[in-house]
Design a protein around this motif. Structure first.
Motif, PDB file in Angstrom:
ATOM      1  N   ALA A 177       0.816  -1.157   0.025  1.00  0.00           N
ATOM      2  CA  ALA A 177      -0.006  -0.042  -0.092  1.00  0.00           C
ATOM      3  C   ALA A 177       0.953   1.187   0.214  1.00  0.00           C
ATOM      4  CB  ALA A 177      -0.759  -0.015   1.172  1.00  0.00           C
ATOM      5  N   LEU A 178       2.043   1.305   0.907  1.00  0.00           N
ATOM      6  CA  LEU A 178       2.867   2.421   0.776  1.00  0.00           C
ATOM      7  C   LEU A 178       3.557   2.491  -0.379  1.00  0.00           C
ATOM      8  CD1 LEU A 178       4.456   2.007   4.355  1.00  0.00           C
ATOM      9  CD2 LEU A 178       3.234   3.876   3.702  1.00  0.00           C
ATOM     10  N   GLN A 179       3.948   1.514  -1.146  1.00  0.00           N
ATOM     11  CA  GLN A 179       4.579   1.558  -2.585  1.00  0.00           C
ATOM     12  C   GLN A 179       3.750   2.074  -3.478  1.00  0.00           C
ATOM     13  OE1 GLN A 179       6.356  -2.158  -3.922  1.00  0.00           O
ATOM     14  NE2 GLN A 179       7.853  -1.274  -5.041  1.00  0.00           N
ATOM     15  N   LEU A 180       2.621   1.500  -3.473  1.00  0.00           N
ATOM     16  CA  LEU A 180       1.540   1.852  -4.460  1.00  0.00           C
ATOM     17  C   LEU A 180       0.767   3.036  -4.710  1.00  0.00           C
ATOM     18  CD1 LEU A 180      -0.050  -1.666  -4.550  1.00  0.00           C
ATOM     19  CD2 LEU A 180       1.491  -0.709  -6.499  1.00  0.00           C
ATOM     20  N   GLY A 181       1.128   3.967  -3.471  1.00  0.00           N
ATOM     21  CA  GLY A 181       0.616   5.067  -3.485  1.00  0.00           C
ATOM     22  C   GLY A 181      -0.693   5.426  -2.576  1.00  0.00           C
ATOM     23  N   ALA A 182      -0.987   4.619  -1.644  1.00  0.00           N
ATOM     24  CA  ALA A 182      -2.300   4.873  -0.771  1.00  0.00           C
ATOM     25  C   ALA A 182      -1.646   5.929   0.255  1.00  0.00           C
ATOM     26  CB  ALA A 182      -2.298   3.574   0.363  1.00  0.00           C
ATOM     27  N   THR A 183      -2.645   6.832   0.541  1.00  0.00           N
ATOM     28  CA  THR A 183      -2.384   8.204   1.124  1.00  0.00           C
ATOM     29  C   THR A 183      -2.495   8.236   2.548  1.00  0.00           C
ATOM     30  OG1 THR A 183      -4.716   9.046   0.401  1.00  0.00           O
ATOM     31  CG2 THR A 183      -2.424   9.628  -0.682  1.00  0.00           C
ATOM     32  N   TYR A 184      -3.160   6.997   3.097  1.00  0.00           N
ATOM     33  CA  TYR A 184      -3.415   6.610   4.570  1.00  0.00           C
ATOM     34  C   TYR A 184      -3.191   5.330   4.779  1.00  0.00           C
ATOM     35  CZ  TYR A 184      -5.755   6.723   9.085  1.00  0.00           C
ATOM     36  OH  TYR A 184      -6.163   6.680  10.493  1.00  0.00           O
ATOM     37  N   THR A 285       4.243  11.610   7.833  1.00  0.00           N
ATOM     38  CA  THR A 285       3.992  12.210   6.478  1.00  0.00           C
ATOM     39  C   THR A 285       5.039  11.863   5.450  1.00  0.00           C
ATOM     40  OG1 THR A 285       5.239  14.206   7.072  1.00  0.00           O
ATOM     41  CG2 THR A 285       2.858  14.021   7.633  1.00  0.00           C
ATOM     42  N   ASP A 286       6.350  11.177   5.858  1.00  0.00           N
ATOM     43  CA  ASP A 286       7.426  10.604   4.793  1.00  0.00           C
ATOM     44  C   ASP A 286       6.958   9.299   4.402  1.00  0.00           C
ATOM     45  OD1 ASP A 286       9.607   9.762   3.649  1.00  0.00           O
ATOM     46  OD2 ASP A 286      10.681  11.531   4.648  1.00  0.00           O
ATOM     47  N   ARG A 287       6.585   8.924   3.289  1.00  0.00           N
ATOM     48  CA  ARG A 287       6.329   7.631   2.773  1.00  0.00           C
ATOM     49  C   ARG A 287       7.493   6.721   2.860  1.00  0.00           C
ATOM     50  NH1 ARG A 287       2.195   5.860  -0.449  1.00  0.00           N
ATOM     51  NH2 ARG A 287       1.660   8.184  -1.084  1.00  0.00           N
ATOM     52  N   TYR A 288       8.803   7.280   2.771  1.00  0.00           N
ATOM     53  CA  TYR A 288       9.775   6.191   2.452  1.00  0.00           C
ATOM     54  C   TYR A 288      10.312   6.007   3.933  1.00  0.00           C
ATOM     55  CZ  TYR A 288       9.546   7.876  -1.976  1.00  0.00           C
ATOM     56  OH  TYR A 288       9.062   8.074  -3.285  1.00  0.00           O
ATOM     57  N   GLY A 306      -0.107   1.212  14.308  1.00  0.00           N
ATOM     58  CA  GLY A 306      -0.324   2.655  14.550  1.00  0.00           C
ATOM     59  C   GLY A 306      -0.635   3.165  13.128  1.00  0.00           C
ATOM     60  N   LEU A 307      -0.398   4.690  13.178  1.00  0.00           N
ATOM     61  CA  LEU A 307      -0.755   5.452  11.828  1.00  0.00           C
ATOM     62  C   LEU A 307       0.553   5.409  11.247  1.00  0.00           C
ATOM     63  CD1 LEU A 307      -2.376   6.809   9.747  1.00  0.00           C
ATOM     64  CD2 LEU A 307      -2.306   9.020  11.172  1.00  0.00           C
ATOM     65  N   LEU A 308       0.956   4.695   9.965  1.00  0.00           N
ATOM     66  CA  LEU A 308       2.321   4.677   9.573  1.00  0.00           C
ATOM     67  C   LEU A 308       2.718   5.859   8.462  1.00  0.00           C
ATOM     68  CD1 LEU A 308       2.459   0.851   8.823  1.00  0.00           C
ATOM     69  CD2 LEU A 308       3.495   2.129  10.808  1.00  0.00           C
ATOM     70  N   TYR A 309       1.630   6.083   7.942  1.00  0.00           N
ATOM     71  CA  TYR A 309       1.795   7.042   6.837  1.00  0.00           C
ATOM     72  C   TYR A 309       0.538   7.828   6.589  1.00  0.00           C
ATOM     73  CZ  TYR A 309       2.323   9.574   2.399  1.00  0.00           C
ATOM     74  OH  TYR A 309       2.372  10.434   1.337  1.00  0.00           O
ATOM     75  N   VAL A 310       0.423   9.082   6.347  1.00  0.00           N
ATOM     76  CA  VAL A 310      -0.553  10.018   6.255  1.00  0.00           C
ATOM     77  C   VAL A 310      -0.100  10.885   5.106  1.00  0.00           C
ATOM     78  CG1 VAL A 310      -0.649  11.263   8.249  1.00  0.00           C
ATOM     79  CG2 VAL A 310      -2.773  11.062   6.617  1.00  0.00           C
TER      80      VAL A 310
END
Length: 351
Positions: A177-184, A285-288, A306-310
């Motif tokens: 999901a992180l790699q493919l562009g999910a925003t949350y 807020t940093d995907r990488y 937890g919330l890993l990325y948004v």
């Protein structure tokens, strides 16, 4: 049995939310899952989240595929729109419904078999296209309906109830999901409602593709020593990236605290929120950073929750396609079929 509806008795002292509904109004039918199944805890968290968000049940469309997890929408939000698709095809059906009626809130419920095996391609395209929805995977690492075979998310080296060792590498849906562009992107544990409810509230309120992977132990086939999806294992190896809460938009409330300090913040309803500043070097807020952090702790045998990325500026598929503000299902024939001259103009612009 799912054909047995819960009593519709409503005690006059039951607490209601701002739109006049009690928690009972967000429930569904009686669950047929095994007693103690983590999926029922996720259903309870969804009920609590929607009640606290003051969402009218009929504004939600819930869709699912096939599997134990995909049965659960029958157990919550009984007054919402619902559609049970075929195995692995929930994302494309949800995408079509979303494009037709953008006014509804979309909740996709799936499992590790439904999304990480037969539906892997569907999952990938829903994430990369930015379909606005809360996509929840109830992840137990086994095929419960077919009696406990390893699913694609089972960790390499984990042991089945019969003692078989899994030799295959796992599919990590959070990493995808992180790699493919999910925003949350978040991960939760069905046994931690305090963390899971705000994660779901954030996903339901997000403006793009929101994905939550929830570790949900299967008490019948995958809750034994040697399983990495059991209650005991997850509790012992849980690494929470944050202590989170979700606050609906109102006048700004500000608070400052040093790393490790606890502060009390008064909310709009008069209640106090205790905030602890954790992991000062973690940036959601940093995907990488999220991808690296998760892989680092995975190598240590820890499950990051937890919330890993948004992405606070997320957009969705409607923005990309420049669709009408009016839902497509509300347009009349003249607007949907403007005639030959309009088609000629469109064709000319594509030459």
């Amino acid at each position: 049995m799912t054909y047995i509806a819960k009593p519709r008795l409503r005690h006059p002292t039951l607490e209601t939310n701002k739109v006049g509904y009690t928690r009972r109004d967000y429930e569904g039918k009686v669950s047929t899952l095994c007693a103690g199944c983590g999926h029922d805890s996720i259903s309870a968290a969804i009920i609590q989240a929607c009640w606290e968000l003051d969402i009218q049940p009929h504004r939600i469309a819930k869709l699912s595929g096939i599997g134990c997890s995909s049965k659960t929408p029958d157990y919550f939000l009984g007054a919402s729109h619902g559609f049970n698709t075929v195995h692995g095809r929930m994302p494309s059906v949800l995408t079509g419904a979303n494009l037709a009626n953008r006014d509804l809130l979309y909740l996709g419920v799936s499992g590790d078999g439904d999304s990480a095996s037969i539906g892997l391609g569907q999952f990938a395209h829903a994430m990369r296209r930015g379909v606005r929805m809360a996509y929840i995977v109830e992840n137990n690492g086994v095929y419960g309906l077919t009696k406990g075979q390893f699913s694609a998310t089972a960790d390499q080296g984990s042991k089945s109830k019969k003692g078989v060792i899994n030799s295959d590498s796992p599919v990590d849906l959070v990493a995808m999901a992180l790699q493919l562009g999910a925003t949350y992107v978040g991960r939760g544990f069905s046994g931690n409602k305090e963390q899971l409810v705000p994660l779901i509230k954030g996903a339901m309120s997000h403006g793009g593709a929101a994905f939550i992977d929830v570790i949900s132990p299967c008490v019948a086939f995958n809750n034994h020593p040697g399983s990495t999806k059991s209650y005991d294992y997850v509790r012992e190896h849980n690494e929470a990236v944050s202590r989170i809460d979700f606050i609906t938009p109102r006048n700004e409330i500000t608070a400052e605290s040093a790393p490790g300090e606890v502060v009390e913040v008064e909310q709009h309803d008069g209640s106090l929120l205790r905030l602890r500043s954790l992991h000062a070097d973690y940036d959601p807020t940093d995907r990488y950073v999220a991808m690296s952090y998760m892989q680092k702790h995975q190598a240590l045998g820890e499950i990051v929750t937890g919330l890993l990325y948004v992405d606070p500026l997320a957009t969705d598929l409607h923005t990309a396609c420049n669709t009408s503000v009016t839902p497509l299902n509300a347009l009349d024939v003249a607007e949907l079929c403007p005639g030959g001259p309009a088609l000629d103009k469109i064709n000319a612009s594509l030459r």
